[in-house]
Scaffold this active site. Structure first.
Site, mmCIF file in Angstrom:
data_model
loop_
_atom_site.group_PDB
_atom_site.id
_atom_site.type_symbol
_atom_site.label_atom_id
_atom_site.label_comp_id
_atom_site.label_asym_id
_atom_site.label_seq_id
_atom_site.Cartn_x
_atom_site.Cartn_y
_atom_site.Cartn_z
ATOM 1 C CE1 TYR A 193 -4.532 -1.094 0.976
ATOM 2 C CE2 TYR A 193 -3.138 -3.043 1.008
ATOM 3 C CZ TYR A 193 -4.395 -2.465 0.954
ATOM 4 O OH TYR A 193 -5.506 -3.262 0.857
ATOM 5 C CG HIS A 246 -6.659 -5.063 -5.340
ATOM 6 N ND1 HIS A 246 -7.226 -4.387 -4.273
ATOM 7 C CD2 HIS A 246 -7.436 -6.140 -5.554
ATOM 8 C CE1 HIS A 246 -8.282 -5.056 -3.851
ATOM 9 N NE2 HIS A 246 -8.443 -6.124 -4.604
ATOM 10 C CG HIS A 247 -8.144 -0.956 -3.591
ATOM 11 N ND1 HIS A 247 -7.752 -2.052 -2.863
ATOM 12 C CD2 HIS A 247 -8.015 0.092 -2.730
ATOM 13 C CE1 HIS A 247 -7.403 -1.708 -1.638
ATOM 14 N NE2 HIS A 247 -7.544 -0.405 -1.534
ATOM 15 C CG HIS A 298 -3.989 -3.232 -2.742
ATOM 16 N ND1 HIS A 298 -5.038 -4.020 -2.341
ATOM 17 C CD2 HIS A 298 -2.915 -4.061 -2.808
ATOM 18 C CE1 HIS A 298 -4.614 -5.265 -2.170
ATOM 19 N NE2 HIS A 298 -3.326 -5.304 -2.465
ATOM 20 C CG HIS A 330 -13.619 -4.227 -1.812
ATOM 21 N ND1 HIS A 330 -12.900 -4.439 -2.971
ATOM 22 C CD2 HIS A 330 -12.720 -4.322 -0.804
ATOM 23 C CE1 HIS A 330 -11.631 -4.637 -2.675
ATOM 24 N NE2 HIS A 330 -11.497 -4.580 -1.355
ATOM 25 C CG HIS A 348 -9.376 -8.934 -1.064
ATOM 26 N ND1 HIS A 348 -8.380 -8.782 -0.129
ATOM 27 C CD2 HIS A 348 -9.716 -7.661 -1.421
ATOM 28 C CE1 HIS A 348 -8.116 -7.498 0.073
ATOM 29 N NE2 HIS A 348 -8.929 -6.801 -0.715
#
Length: 636
Positions: A224, A257-258, A338, A418, A420
């Site tokens: 992150y 990823h985001h 991320h 959301h 994973h």
């Protein structure tokens, strides 16, 4: 009823080309299905549109008639051979519902309803539920228009619901086909979501928040990265009206990823420029390590402005809402990215971030965002080889009473659901008094690589005293290890990001199951928590010695045998037992506090505990059944 169509320049040029050939090419073959006589339908269905093939060779447009529960598609494909289009819950042929059609060498159309049974040629349906409306072909393209009931109540067809579904497509140069012939692909879509209105961004101003660097910490499977950015000098209040993700190149799309954009605020009396300017528009640092927590003001950036998830697209707010900016002299924002790097690649550089659109023309309502779900804590625990294991997060009435003024109301208008990789289903439930209201948002075919801001078909009014529950269902049947909450895509989360108006102090409402109960269940006597995300969202076990120095998940994995009885017991504990609530309601102008009450690295004491669970209700919401079970049987 007047219908307004809009379409892109690409569609226009494609149609212009087709119209030219229809009028001037003597080799054009046209087909009209009764009772549609005369000139073929050339106007595209532009209510919704997806380019399925990367070079624009396969375009699908569709329009939904909810009153009559039907959907009409038009596909336009750069081929004079067969065209295949269908619906698939998982993206493959198995369980898919598809049509194959075209115009043969004699100028006659062919069109039929099939279903997929695996990696082989699809099987013709006994009942033909797709209806061909029109077909035409010129020297380069074939176009088919067809319709179907949203749910034909046929086991060989895929019902079109609020769930994510994959549009699968194929085409070939000839009218005959085999399974391995032609070009094919799959694209995830939410076909019943309301279409976003056409937006002319030239009427807005914008600024960009991006980072352009090699993925940090390649020794980790994820990282992150946080960076502070100054905003434009607004001089007065403006409204943010839209967001466009900036993923520059295929590497950015693959490894981002985001990302989240947060607003940054200092405690009362402390100038924002003094705190954030030294870090503004610099390279940034890993977000939540011990070092960054001690040296960077990242924890002062906690109000969510925007969330983008993998597969998401640009997002513009409804025309009566806008997120307020420019109310303070100096405003700062944090971009949290991320990075997903499961193969530990080194020196992989790309630019990622977002373009934010804003306008000085204020809209009717200020909009805000809140997070609802289960706190990212290790009591979010999923046993290995589990199917349909559920984790829940509650938002109790104490929090809506606190976050919504007495006699007031807020309206949810958009959600981003959301989890994973193990997530399969999600549902946001809404309770008022002793009744469950219709679900706010849900998806029973969640697609990890397609996470988008989904507009609600009807805005949902939330009143003080209402409660919400967010449910996430997981499938770990392919995993031999336990799955715990955390920040890697191999860990799990359970949360939804909900846009609402009018903006108030409401920023988040979540809960977690008390992890002490899991310590007791698994015989854990003592633990140690590391700062930041160094241990993910789980502690390091200290006692007993047989589990010492293992993470919470590792200790359970090494010592627990998952019997059906233990699996069921854990499910009942985390789903049905009381949770501790977390109500994030921030006052816009909090009263001044003593100087030693709050510093960037000494947060204020936690509020009193709130205990939440499913509310006691007299009536549980049951969605209407469209199909009679007996009618769903196809005769031999």
């Amino acid at each position: 009823m007047q219908v307004n169509f809009y379409f892109s320049l690409g569609t226009f040029l494609c149609l212009l080309c087709i119209c030219h050939h229809v009028l001037g090419d003597t080799n054009v073959k046209l087909h009209n299905v009764e009772p549609h006589k005369g000139k073929p339908v050339l106007t595209p269905l532009n209510k919704q549109r997806e380019v399925l093939e990367p070079e624009g060779k396969f375009i699908v447009e569709w329009e939904t008639d909810l009153a009559n529960e039907t959907i009409t598609f038009q596909v336009t494909c750069q081929t004079t051979g067969f065209v295949g289009f269908g619906l698939s819950p998982g993206g493959g042929m198995t369980g898919s519902d598809l049509i194959i059609g075209g115009i043969d060498s004699t100028g006659q159309s062919y069109f039929a309803d099939y279903h997929g049974v695996g990696p082989t040629v699809p099987v013709l349906d006994q009942v033909q539920n797709w209806e061909l409306l029109s077909a035409f072909e010129n020297s380069t393209h074939t176009s088919l228009r067809f319709k179907r009931a949203l749910d034909p109540c046929d086991p060989d067809d895929v019902a079109i619901t609020n769930d994510t579904v994959n549009f699968i497509w194929a085409f070939g140069p000839n009218d005959g086909m085999s399974y391995h012939m032609g070009v094919r692909g799959s694209v995830a879509v939410n076909p019943l979501d309301p279409p976003y209105p056409a937006v002319d961004v030239s009427s807005f101003k914008s600024w960009k928040l991006t980072v352009n660097q090699a993925m940090p910490a390649p020794e980790k499977s994820f990282s992150y990265w946080c960076s502070i950015h100054s905003s434009p000098q607004f001089k007065k209040k403006n409204h943010v009206v839209g967001f466009r993700p900036l993923l520059v190149g295929p590497l950015a799309a693959k490894h981002t990823h985001h990302f989240v954009v947060y607003t940054c605020k200092t405690p009362p009396g402390i100038p924002a420029k003094e705190v954030f300017s030294p870090f503004s528009n610099k390279e940034g640092a890993e977000c939540y390590t011990k070092e960054s927590l001690m040296s960077k003001p990242f924890q002062l950036c906690s109000t969510t402005l925007y969330v983008w998830g993998v597969g998401g697209k640009e997002f513009f707010l409804p025309t009566h809402t806008g997120y307020p900016v420019g109310e303070d002299a100096n405003e700062y924002y944090m971009l949290e990215v991320h990075y997903d790097n499961p193969t530990h690649l080194k020196d992989v550089k790309f630019e990622t971030g977002v373009e934010i659109f804003y306008t000085p023309k204020l809209r009717q309502y200020d909009a805000g965002m809140m997070t609802i779900g289960h706190t990212v804590l290790a009591s979010l625990l999923i046993p290995p080889r589990s199917k349909d294991f559920m984790i829940v997060g509650h938002c109790g009435k104490e929090c809506t009473n606190k976050g919504i003024p007495e006699g007031g109301e807020i309206y949810l208008f958009n959600t981003l659901l959301h989890t994973h990789l193990a997530g399969r289903k999600m549902k946001l439930r809404h309770f008022r008094n002793e009744t469950e209201l219709p679900w706010v948002s849900y998806d029973d075919h969640y697609h990890f690589n397609y996470q988008k801001n989904r507009p609600l078909r009807e805005e949902r009014k939330i009143l003080p005293g209402d409660s919400l529950t967010f449910e996430c269902t997981y499938d770990t049947t392919s995993r031999n290890d336990v799955t715990v909450a955390g920040y890697s895509t191999r860990n799990e989360m359970c949360e939804t990001f909900a846009w609402y108006y009018p903006k108030g102090a409401f920023e988040g409402c979540s809960s977690f199951y008390d992890i002490q109960h899991l310590y007791d269940l698994f015989g854990i006597k003592d633990v140690k928590w590391l700062p930041g995300i160094d241990s993910g969202a789980q502690p390091i076990v200290q006692q007993p010695t047989s589990m010492a120095n293992k993470t919470f998940g590792e200790a359970i994995q090494a010592s627990v045998t998952w019997t059906p009885e233990l699996r069921e017991k854990l499910q009942n504990m985390v789903k049905l037992s009381d949770h501790e609530g977390v109500c994030n309601v921030k006052e816009k102008h909090p009263p001044p506090q003593p100087e030693d009450y709050y510093t960037p690295f000494n947060p204020p004491p936690p509020p009193p505990k709130m205990i939440w669970n499913y509310p006691k209700v007299d009536k549980i919401y049951e969605p209407p059944l469209r199909c009679n079970v007996e009618e769903n049987i196809i005769p031999n």
